[in-house]
Motif scaffolding. Structure first.
Motif, PDB file in Angstrom:
ATOM      1  N   LEU A  32     -62.995 -38.518  -4.499  1.00 36.31           N
ATOM      2  CA  LEU A  32     -63.485 -37.194  -4.104  1.00 36.31           C
ATOM      3  C   LEU A  32     -64.797 -37.369  -3.359  1.00 36.31           C
ATOM      4  N   ILE A 136     -55.088 -22.158  -3.361  1.00 36.80           N
ATOM      5  CA  ILE A 136     -55.151 -23.322  -4.256  1.00 36.80           C
ATOM      6  C   ILE A 136     -53.779 -23.626  -4.843  1.00 36.80           C
ATOM      7  N   ILE A 140     -51.713 -27.140  -4.326  1.00 38.88           N
ATOM      8  CA  ILE A 140     -51.387 -28.008  -5.452  1.00 38.88           C
ATOM      9  C   ILE A 140     -49.881 -28.260  -5.541  1.00 38.88           C
ATOM     10  N   TYR A 147     -56.199 -33.913   0.195  1.00 40.65           N
ATOM     11  CA  TYR A 147     -56.679 -32.531   0.190  1.00 40.65           C
ATOM     12  C   TYR A 147     -57.905 -32.427   1.089  1.00 40.65           C
ATOM     13  N   VAL A 149     -60.678 -29.567   1.591  1.00 42.44           N
ATOM     14  CA  VAL A 149     -61.082 -28.336   0.913  1.00 42.44           C
ATOM     15  C   VAL A 149     -62.405 -27.843   1.485  1.00 42.44           C
ATOM     16  N   LEU A 165     -61.383 -27.300 -10.968  1.00 39.52           N
ATOM     17  CA  LEU A 165     -61.948 -28.639 -11.100  1.00 39.52           C
ATOM     18  C   LEU A 165     -61.093 -29.514 -12.007  1.00 39.52           C
ATOM     19  N   ILE A 168     -58.131 -30.558  -9.923  1.00 38.25           N
ATOM     20  CA  ILE A 168     -58.558 -31.559  -8.944  1.00 38.25           C
ATOM     21  C   ILE A 168     -58.666 -32.931  -9.605  1.00 38.25           C
ATOM     22  N   ASP A 169     -59.180 -32.950 -10.827  1.00 46.18           N
ATOM     23  CA  ASP A 169     -59.300 -34.216 -11.543  1.00 46.18           C
ATOM     24  C   ASP A 169     -57.913 -34.805 -11.823  1.00 46.18           C
ATOM     25  N   GLU A 171     -55.250 -34.312 -10.004  1.00 46.87           N
ATOM     26  CA  GLU A 171     -54.724 -34.764  -8.723  1.00 46.87           C
ATOM     27  C   GLU A 171     -55.330 -36.104  -8.309  1.00 46.87           C
ATOM     28  N   ARG A 172     -56.588 -36.306  -8.626  1.00 47.19           N
ATOM     29  CA  ARG A 172     -57.226 -37.597  -8.340  1.00 47.19           C
ATOM     30  C   ARG A 172     -56.565 -38.699  -9.167  1.00 47.19           C
ATOM     31  N   ILE A 178     -59.583 -36.528  -1.835  1.00 41.48           N
ATOM     32  CA  ILE A 178     -60.067 -35.172  -1.578  1.00 41.48           C
ATOM     33  C   ILE A 178     -61.345 -35.220  -0.761  1.00 41.48           C
ATOM     34  N   MET A 180     -64.137 -32.628   0.384  1.00 40.41           N
ATOM     35  CA  MET A 180     -64.564 -31.278   0.024  1.00 40.41           C
ATOM     36  C   MET A 180     -65.883 -30.920   0.701  1.00 40.41           C
TER      37      MET A 180
END
Length: 235
Positions: A32, A136, A140, A147, A149, A165, A168-169, A171-172, A178, A180
């Motif tokens: 990220l 969002i 997702i 991503y 963002v 959040l 997002i974690d 997805e990581r 990501i 952002m």
């Protein structure tokens, strides 16, 4: 594994107006990275270049894997004539998603963001925060490699920010990278692995918070480092 490689000599909106120049960075799998800078610094132009929306580009953008990316814009973009659920069905069709659990995941996200009561309503009647939640959810659901963002926290209530959040974690951990862009520096400091500080169309600093501190203000917050670079740019 490298997910995104940006190697730009310059880019802009016309031949004689180069808005950004010498922009070079990479995003790794599960990383990220915060894109930080004042208004007009070139962040949006960098994002538009990655998305392939600018014609005047000297350089290359490479996305690894299936080249599937999701863009969550600062200002929600939706079809006036489609309901929330129809946007989800459209995302499935356009991206050729055959996941047997797709609709189950969609229902879970709708419930998480407390949108069950407007599932079959048109987004034009939603608040800004509800429209952002739709952006969002759709992003997702397509399970992208990357991503992008842009100012995701604007309009979201505290619970939605926390839920976003958390997602997002997850997805990581799945391996997505990501990028952002945000002005919420205290949150960025807590969640980002690295930072790209942009001003006047150029990268003025890049790296982890410790690396940014090493060339600005030791032991400072991200916000203080940001102000340091802005003040020195004025001189």
């Amino acid at each position: 594994m490298e997910i995104l490689c940006v190697d730009l000599h310059h880019a802009g909106y016309s031949d004689n107006k180069k808005t950004i120049k010498n922009i070079h960075f990479q995003l790794q799998q599960g990383e990220l990275v915060g894109l930080i800078g004042p208004n007009g610094a070139g962040k949006s132009t960098i994002i538009k270049t990655i998305l392939g929306l600018l014609e005047e580009v000297d350089g290359e953008i490479n996305i690894a894997g299936n080249n599937r990316y999701a863009y969550i814009p600062e200002h929600p973009v939706y079809y006036e004539e489609f309901t929330l659920w129809e946007h989800i069905e459209l995302a499935k069709a356009v991206n050729n998603i055959e996941d047997a659990n797709f609709y189950q995941r969609a229902e879970q996200l709708i419930s998480l963001f407390r949108l069950e009561h407007v599932k079959h309503h048109f987004p034009g009647s939603f608040s800004k925060g509800m429209q952002q939640k739709l952006m969002i959810i759709v992003a997702i659901l397509i399970k992208p490699t990357l991503y992008i963002v842009d100012e995701p926290f604007i309009g979201l209530d505290p619970k939605a920010i926390k839920d976003f959040l958390s997602i997002i974690d997850e997805e990581r951990q799945r391996g997505a990278a990501i990028l952002m862009s945000t002005h919420v520096l205290d949150t960025a400091e807590k969640i980002c692995d690295r930072f790209l500080l942009v001003n006047q169309g150029e990268l003025i600093a890049a790296g982890t918070l410790d690396e940014v501190r090493a060339v600005s203000v030791p032991e400072a917050s991200l916000m203080d480092c940001f102000y340091y670079f802005m003040e020195n740019e004025k001189r």
